[in-house]
Structure formats: structure tokens, C-alpha cells
Motif scaffolding. Structure first.
Motif, mmCIF file in Angstrom:
data_model
loop_
_atom_site.group_PDB
_atom_site.id
_atom_site.type_symbol
_atom_site.label_atom_id
_atom_site.label_comp_id
_atom_site.label_asym_id
_atom_site.label_seq_id
_atom_site.Cartn_x
_atom_site.Cartn_y
_atom_site.Cartn_z
ATOM 1 N N LEU A 1 -7.468 -37.637 22.335
ATOM 2 C CA LEU A 1 -8.600 -37.790 20.850
ATOM 3 C C LEU A 1 -9.233 -36.516 21.126
ATOM 4 O O LEU A 1 -9.067 -35.413 20.412
ATOM 5 N N ILE A 2 -9.876 -36.966 22.200
ATOM 6 C CA ILE A 2 -10.491 -35.367 22.376
ATOM 7 C C ILE A 2 -9.781 -33.620 22.431
ATOM 8 O O ILE A 2 -10.760 -33.140 21.808
ATOM 9 N N VAL B 1 -1.417 -37.752 17.429
ATOM 10 C CA VAL B 1 -0.665 -38.406 17.731
ATOM 11 C C VAL B 1 0.157 -38.134 18.807
ATOM 12 O O VAL B 1 -0.327 -39.989 19.055
ATOM 13 N N ALA B 2 0.039 -37.679 18.862
ATOM 14 C CA ALA B 2 0.934 -37.867 20.417
ATOM 15 C C ALA B 2 -0.189 -38.744 21.773
ATOM 16 O O ALA B 2 -0.003 -39.085 22.779
ATOM 17 N N GLY B 3 -1.957 -37.865 21.589
ATOM 18 C CA GLY B 3 -2.543 -38.285 21.969
ATOM 19 C C GLY B 3 -2.923 -39.938 22.309
ATOM 20 O O GLY B 3 -3.061 -40.736 23.266
ATOM 21 N N ILE B 4 -2.653 -40.061 21.305
ATOM 22 C CA ILE B 4 -3.488 -41.144 20.926
ATOM 23 C C ILE B 4 -2.170 -42.290 21.266
ATOM 24 O O ILE B 4 -2.802 -43.897 21.728
ATOM 25 N N ALA B 5 -1.422 -42.194 20.627
ATOM 26 C CA ALA B 5 -0.233 -42.777 20.825
ATOM 27 C C ALA B 5 -0.361 -43.431 22.875
ATOM 28 O O ALA B 5 0.141 -44.367 23.204
ATOM 29 N N ALA B 6 0.094 -42.492 23.707
ATOM 30 C CA ALA B 6 -0.064 -41.761 24.537
ATOM 31 C C ALA B 6 -0.880 -42.868 25.406
ATOM 32 O O ALA B 6 -0.492 -43.278 26.520
ATOM 33 N N GLY B 7 -2.325 -42.722 24.946
ATOM 34 C CA GLY B 7 -3.534 -43.601 25.629
ATOM 35 C C GLY B 7 -3.153 -45.006 24.746
ATOM 36 O O GLY B 7 -3.167 -45.158 26.364
#
Length: 198
Positions: free
Chosen positions: A130-131, A175-181
Motif C-alpha cells: 500500500l505505501i 489493488v496489486a500491492g494489497i492483494a499480493a500482500g
């Protein structure tokens, strides 16, 4: 001297290390696509030095990173590499207005900004993704403002076109960052449960 870390810092768990190795392949694929775009749209390049110089840096980084993640990594080193990659992604976004004479339907950075976003998500989870996505989103807005300076925004028929472009791009990164995390966090949790069961 081996490529792997020789220090006393904690080694990156195998789960995260294996995901970073997979990401290194995606990084090479993105670099290859960036080269294809520049070659195909070479007649629209305003500054060949910036375009090919940027590609040379990204190509060298991609090759180095591909080798780097195949040796043991500490968590600290992996984080530093991801932070450096985010800086490279930001530089690509900022360079965009000076690469193209006009819009070719493809940003110079291509999907490269997703690489540090996914890397941050792998190392630090949803918060890291997210960051990183928000930081690159802010840089993207500045880069698109730079396009106004070189006159490209004046060619848009709709004033909201760039705002929508910024929002859509940043939304994708978020979306990519949060989903992958989230996936990485769940995998870590599953690993812990399996270890405790054994």
C-alpha cells in the motif's frame, strides 16, 4: 566473493525468497516489453539518449536482480533493494515527458512500477504494498503534470482524461500491492500452522 549476504542479519524466509525469485522473471519480461515499445515507437522518441539510457539502466538492474535473488538474502537487504527499485520506477515515471514527442499509447515506465509494489508486498505484506503504491502514485501525478509542461495535455479533448488515467493507474497498483500482500500474509500464516502442527 559470493553474491549472497555475509552479514549477521536475519535471512529472508524461503517463502518470500521464492516469491522474489519469481518476481525477477516478471521483471525481465517487463524490461523486454519496454524495449519492444521503444523500438516500435522509435519515430516518436524525443530524446533517444534518455530512452536508451533508461533502458540500459533497467536492463542492467534486471539482470543483476535476477542473479541476486538466487543467493541468500537478508530481510534488510531485500528491503533496501526494493526501496532502490522504487526509486528507479519513480525515475522512469518522471522521465516519461522527455522520452516521447507525443502520446504513443504506452508510458515509458510500462508495468515497471508494479515490480517494487509487488516486492514491497512480498517483504512487508499489505502495508508495504500500500505505501509503495501510494508513493509511486504521487510520483505519477507529478510526472503527468510534467507532461503538461511539455504541452501534451493541451492536446486532450477532455480535461478529466489525465485525472482518470492517474486514478486508474494508482488503483491498479493499490489493488496489486494489497492483494499480493494479503496472499503472502496468508501463506505465512499457513506455514506457521503447519510448523506448529508438526
Amino acid at each position: 566473493t559470493p553474491i549472497g549476504d555475509q552479514g549477521h542479519t536475519e535471512r529472508l524466509p524461503e517463502l518470500e525468497a521464492s516469491l522474489l525469485r519469481g518476481l525477477s522473471l516478471a521483471r525481465l519480461a517487463v524490461f523486454a516489453w519496454m524495449v519492444v515499445v521503444v523500438v516500435v515507437a522509435r519515430n516518436g522518441i524525443a530524446s533517444p539518449a534518455v530512452a536508451w539510457g533508461g533502458l540500459a539502466v533497467i536492463g542492467a538492474w534486471s539482470g543483476w536482480e535476477f542473479a541476486r535473488v538466487r543467493s541468500p538474502l537478508s530481510e534488510r537487504t531485500a528491503g533496501m533493494i526494493t526501496a532502490m527499485e522504487a526509486v528507479l520506477a519513480a525515475a522512469l515515471l518522471v522521465a516519461d515527458p522527455w522520452v516521447w514527442e507525443s502520446s504513443v499509447g504506452q508510458r515509458f515506465a510500462s508495468a515497471w512500477p508494479l515490480m517494487p509494489v509487488l516486492g514491497a508486498a512480498i517483504i512487508w505484506g499489505r502495508r508495504g504494498g500500500l505505501i509503495c503504491a501510494l508513493a509511486l502514485g504521487a510520483v505519477n501525478a507529478v510526472a503527468l503534470a510534467g507532461r503538461a509542461v511539455v504541452g501534451e495535455l493541451a492536446q486532450l479533448s477532455a480535461a478529466g482524461g489525465q485525472s482518470l488515467s492517474i486514478a486508474s493507474t494508482v488503483a491498479l497498483w493499490l489493488v496489486a500491492g494489497i492483494a499480493a500482500g494479503a496472499v503472502v500474509e496468508r501463506l505465512r500464516s499457513a506455514e506457521r500452522r503447519v510448523a506448529q502442527a508438526e
